[in-house]
Design a protein around this motif. Structure first.
Motif, PDB file in Angstrom:
ATOM      1  N   ILE A   1       0.859  -1.181   0.000  1.00  0.00           N
ATOM      2  CA  ILE A   1       0.000   0.000   0.000  1.00  0.00           C
ATOM      3  C   ILE A   1       0.893   1.228   0.000  1.00  0.00           C
ATOM      4  O   ILE A   1       1.828   1.325   0.802  1.00  0.00           O
ATOM      5  N   VAL A   2       0.608   2.163  -0.904  1.00  0.00           N
ATOM      6  CA  VAL A   2       1.462   3.342  -1.022  1.00  0.00           C
ATOM      7  C   VAL A   2       0.599   4.596  -1.088  1.00  0.00           C
ATOM      8  O   VAL A   2      -0.387   4.645  -1.815  1.00  0.00           O
ATOM      9  N   GLY A   3       0.988   5.591  -0.293  1.00  0.00           N
ATOM     10  CA  GLY A   3       0.317   6.882  -0.327  1.00  0.00           C
ATOM     11  C   GLY A   3       0.780   7.677  -1.532  1.00  0.00           C
ATOM     12  O   GLY A   3       1.974   7.790  -1.788  1.00  0.00           O
TER      13      GLY A   3
ATOM     14  N   HIS B   1       7.088   4.366  -7.291  1.00  0.00           N
ATOM     15  CA  HIS B   1       8.017   3.496  -8.032  1.00  0.00           C
ATOM     16  C   HIS B   1       8.605   2.427  -7.122  1.00  0.00           C
ATOM     17  O   HIS B   1       8.694   1.257  -7.489  1.00  0.00           O
ATOM     18  N   ARG B   2       9.013   2.836  -5.927  1.00  0.00           N
ATOM     19  CA  ARG B   2       9.597   1.874  -4.990  1.00  0.00           C
ATOM     20  C   ARG B   2       8.565   0.833  -4.565  1.00  0.00           C
ATOM     21  O   ARG B   2       8.873  -0.355  -4.436  1.00  0.00           O
ATOM     22  N   ALA B   3       7.329   1.270  -4.363  1.00  0.00           N
ATOM     23  CA  ALA B   3       6.259   0.347  -3.988  1.00  0.00           C
ATOM     24  C   ALA B   3       5.997  -0.664  -5.109  1.00  0.00           C
ATOM     25  O   ALA B   3       5.767  -1.845  -4.837  1.00  0.00           O
TER      26      ALA B   3
ATOM     27  N   LEU C   1       3.370  -0.940   4.078  1.00  0.00           N
ATOM     28  CA  LEU C   1       2.950   0.433   3.824  1.00  0.00           C
ATOM     29  C   LEU C   1       4.175   1.214   3.372  1.00  0.00           C
ATOM     30  O   LEU C   1       5.189   1.248   4.061  1.00  0.00           O
ATOM     31  N   VAL C   2       4.085   1.824   2.199  1.00  0.00           N
ATOM     32  CA  VAL C   2       5.197   2.599   1.636  1.00  0.00           C
ATOM     33  C   VAL C   2       4.775   4.058   1.606  1.00  0.00           C
ATOM     34  O   VAL C   2       3.720   4.402   1.062  1.00  0.00           O
TER      35      VAL C   2
ATOM     36  N   VAL D   1       9.834   3.805   4.517  1.00  0.00           N
ATOM     37  CA  VAL D   1       9.876   5.240   4.255  1.00  0.00           C
ATOM     38  C   VAL D   1      10.911   5.480   3.159  1.00  0.00           C
ATOM     39  O   VAL D   1      12.079   5.139   3.324  1.00  0.00           O
ATOM     40  N   VAL D   2      10.464   6.048   2.056  1.00  0.00           N
ATOM     41  CA  VAL D   2      11.311   6.240   0.881  1.00  0.00           C
ATOM     42  C   VAL D   2      11.842   7.669   0.859  1.00  0.00           C
ATOM     43  O   VAL D   2      11.059   8.622   0.831  1.00  0.00           O
ATOM     44  N   PRO D   3      13.162   7.819   0.870  1.00  0.00           N
ATOM     45  CA  PRO D   3      13.734   9.171   0.806  1.00  0.00           C
ATOM     46  C   PRO D   3      13.585   9.740  -0.606  1.00  0.00           C
ATOM     47  O   PRO D   3      13.314   9.001  -1.554  1.00  0.00           O
TER      48      PRO D   3
END
Length: 173
Positions: free
Chosen positions: A8-10, A22-24, A111-112, A147-149
């Protein structure tokens, strides 16, 4: 269907959220999971103001605008739907942290989220009053959180902008 793995990505449409998207998608592909991009929205002026002066036609318009924003983000990120990744896009009414943590309720979910828009005046004031979406998701999530920087491209784009470079000229060259 509750035993299907989900990532799941916001998504908001910002560069940060597109990086997280993209990372998700990579995580979903690697895990054989369903990608669930979620755009959370609230009525303009907030829920409290809307309850004081409800307008169903405006509510429908805001819902449609949120759906179009999610569609636009998917188009920007992937040129449409990512190939080879099952996807269930969702547009949900509510504050982003609350929507995301309520949806990511299974132990096998991931969760991403992005690090967010750090350094903006509006963002700073909002974080002081409510706390960041990232922090609230980390505190409330019942599943793993990634958490994606920001992408290193974000810094490069900011540097070009600071130096007065017109990106349209670079693309045309």
């Amino acid at each position: 269907m509750s035993d299907v793995a989900r990532v799941i990505v916001g998504v908001s449409g910002s560069l940060h959220s597109l990086t997280a998207l993209h990372r998700a998608a990579e995580e979903a592909r690697a895990r054989g999971a369903v990608l669930v991009p979620v755009l959370a929205w609230t009525p303009v002026g907030g829920e409290r103001n809307y309850r004081a002066r409800p307008c169903p036609s405006l509510l429908r318009a805001w819902q449609q605008a949120a759906g179009a924003r999610l569609g636009g983000a998917l188009e920007e990120a992937f040129g449409g739907l990512p190939i080879g990744v099952p996807m269930e896009p969702m547009v949900m009414r509510g504050e982003p942290a609350e929507v995301l943590t309520a949806l990511a309720d299974r132990p096998g979910d991931l969760l991403v989220i992005s690090t967010g828009r750090q350094g903006l005046v509006r963002g700073t004031a909002h974080r002081l009053l409510r706390g960041s979406v990232r922090r609230r998701c980390l505190n409330r999530a019942r599943c793993g959180v990634l958490v994606v920087p920001p992408s290193t491209l974000h810094a490069d784009l900011r540097a070009l902008h600071r130096d007065g470079v017109d990106l349209r000229e670079l693309v045309a060259a």
